[in-house]
Design an enzyme around this catalytic site. Structure first.
Site, PDB file in Angstrom:
ATOM      1  N   GLU A  74       0.819  -1.209   0.000  1.00 53.29           N
ATOM      2  CA  GLU A  74       0.000   0.000   0.000  1.00 53.29           C
ATOM      3  C   GLU A  74       0.854   1.260   0.000  1.00 53.29           C
ATOM      4  OE1 GLU A  74      -3.449   0.308   2.409  1.00 53.29           O
ATOM      5  OE2 GLU A  74      -4.098  -1.747   2.050  1.00 53.29           O
TER       6      GLU A  74
ATOM      7  N   HIS B  90      -1.519  -0.797  10.155  1.00 52.33           N
ATOM      8  CA  HIS B  90      -0.855  -2.063  10.459  1.00 52.33           C
ATOM      9  C   HIS B  90       0.446  -1.761  11.183  1.00 52.33           C
ATOM     10  CE1 HIS B  90      -2.891  -5.115   7.638  1.00 52.33           C
ATOM     11  NE2 HIS B  90      -3.569  -3.985   7.503  1.00 52.33           N
TER      12      HIS B  90
END
Length: 469
Positions: free
Chosen positions: A62, A316
């Site tokens: 990402e 995350h």
């Protein structure tokens, strides 16, 4: 001045390393959507550069924009002078690999099954998910090569086994396992890392560790407290220690400068492990040599917050692992926690610290596994064939409706607003029908052909396995 995306001019070290430090992180760098994207990714680059000891192979997911990638490269070029930003899909693959050593070869492998264009609000199909592959040379010898595979599997939107995308994720797990197995059979060190969007007990996790001679660096235990999830479970997502998990009210309070304390002993059953590092080499024992590398340590990293924004650096946390050559002096394992020494018997566990290579990874799929995958494919094929029929029927119906509206408009031409409404209905109906027809006739047909290839591979592997028994 922007750095080049790939640098391969320098030679690898004459002295191969005895240890390699690896890190993987989902950066949550969605352009226009992720809050504080540029500031957070810049801080990620700063922390990577300042880490002591510094990671030597890094996989990012990402990281959507080349601007953010180049910002990270600029800051880490002293410790990670080689890197590759991978292009794929309509909006980009979001994958990048950074390395201390030269990248000899690189490729971007797109998954044949990768979501649906109709789920535009989810975006998996549009970003073209796949595997970023890099061949890294860390020494002068022929065997001093690591094949790095960085990926981001299709996200789950329902719980297994009712996840409508489970066939996609299973096919993706099969593909990356196949790539890692091929690298191991070439005698190279295999490093698979990324956001696999799977739980340790999931079918995709079991498939990867069984279909490729690699092992998950983390030992999975029962969830307990938030702190326990970081130290023992390796939970990287949805934990209470990550500010992006907090409620909007708490995030607003944090932005205003209020200090919010988190009780690390609080039970946190929602925290989960989605990010993984897999390592392996040597192919399948006993036909191939025993593994040359072992897992020395693993930990959750990048848990600090942004120094001024005070938010977590991503939604995350990172996973960091150190692997060492067999024969190299290893760190002693930490003392066991008596209160957390129990394990779920339904899950597969791999020792992290003090790993011994007598724990050879299982590389043989059971007959039930092949049957389960084939049943999954059959179920999904039936769904897609039904989808194709309905979508093509909609296209034919839209043609009939459009013609009918034009005929009606011709007969009611003396009433202008009625003719306008009929023409508008005809146009919208025909446009929707053509779009549905294209999806049914092109995309679904292509997906069915990809499913046929996947089914053939599974049946062929099943036949080979049966012939060996």
């Amino acid at each position: 001045m922007a750095l080049p995306t790939t640098t391969t001019t320098a030679a690898a070290s004459d002295t191969p390393p005895n240890r390699i430090r690896i890190l993987t992180l989902n950066c949550w760098g969605l352009k226009y959507l992720a809050k504080y994207r540029h500031e957070r990714l810049a801080e990620i680059g700063r922390l990577l550069a300042a880490a002591e000891p510094a990671p030597e192979i890094v996989g990012l997911q990402e990281c959507w924009t080349q601007q953010d990638y180049e910002s990270i490269r600029e800051q880490t070029r002293q410790v990670l002078p080689y890197g590759k930003f991978y292009f794929g899909g309509i909006f980009g693959a979001g994958l990048a690999i950074l390395s201390k050593w030269p990248i000899e070869e690189s490729s971007m492998y797109a998954y044949p099954l990768n979501g649906r264009p109709t789920a535009f609000f989810r975006g998996d199909w549009f970003v073209g998910k796949g595997v970023a592959c890099a061949r890294v040379r860390f020494g002068p010898r022929v065997e001093d090569v690591a094949e790095v595979f960085c990926t981001h599997l299709h996200a789950p939107y329902e719980r297994e086994p009712n996840d409508s995308y489970i066939c996609h994720r299973t096919a993706q797990a099969w593909e990356i396992a196949k790539l890692m197995r091929g690298a191991a059979e070439r005698g190279h060190l295999v490093i698979g890392l990324g956001d696999f969007n799977m739980l340790p007990s999931s079918f995709a996790h079991q498939l990867i560790t069984a279909h490729a001679p690699v092992r998950d660096v983390w030992k999975t235990l029962h969830p307990d407290s938030a702190e326990y999830n970081l130290v023992e479970n390796g939970a990287t997502c949805d934990g209470v220690l990550n500010t992006w998990r907090w409620t909007k009210e708490d995030r607003k309070r944090l932005e205003k400068g209020e200090e919010i304390l988190v009780d690390t002993k609080t039970l946190d059953p929602r925290a989960k492990r989605l990010d993984y590092i897999f390592v392996g080499d040597g192919g399948y024992p006993p036909a191939f040599p025993a593994p040359k590398w072992k897992v020395e340590s693993a930990n959750v990293a990048m848990t600090s917050r942004h120094p001024t924004l005070r938010c977590s650096l991503s939604d995350h946390f990172a996973v960091e692992a150190v692997i060492a050559r067999n024969g190299a002096r290893t760190q002693p394992p930490p003392p066991p926690d008596k209160e957390s020494s129990h394990a779920d018997d339904d899950e597969e566990y791999v020792a992290v610290s003090g790993h011994t290579d007598s724990q050879a990874p299982n590389t043989i799929l059971t007959p039930e596994t092949y049957d389960h995958i084939l049943a999954m494919i059959d179920k999904y094929v039936a769904r897609e064939r039904s989808q194709r029929r309905w979508r093509l029927a909609h296209w034919l119906a839209s043609v009939a409706i459009s013609i009918g509206c034009f005929v009606a408009a011709w007969w009611t031409g003396s009433v202008p607003y009625v003719a306008f409404i009929l023409t508008l209905v005809s146009t919208l109906s025909f446009a929707a029908g053509v779009l549905d027809g294209l999806i049914g006739g092109l995309f679904v047909s292509g997906e069915l052909r990809a499913l046929k290839e996947f089914e053939w591979e599974v049946r062929n592997a099943q036949r080979i396995a049966q012939s060996l028994t």
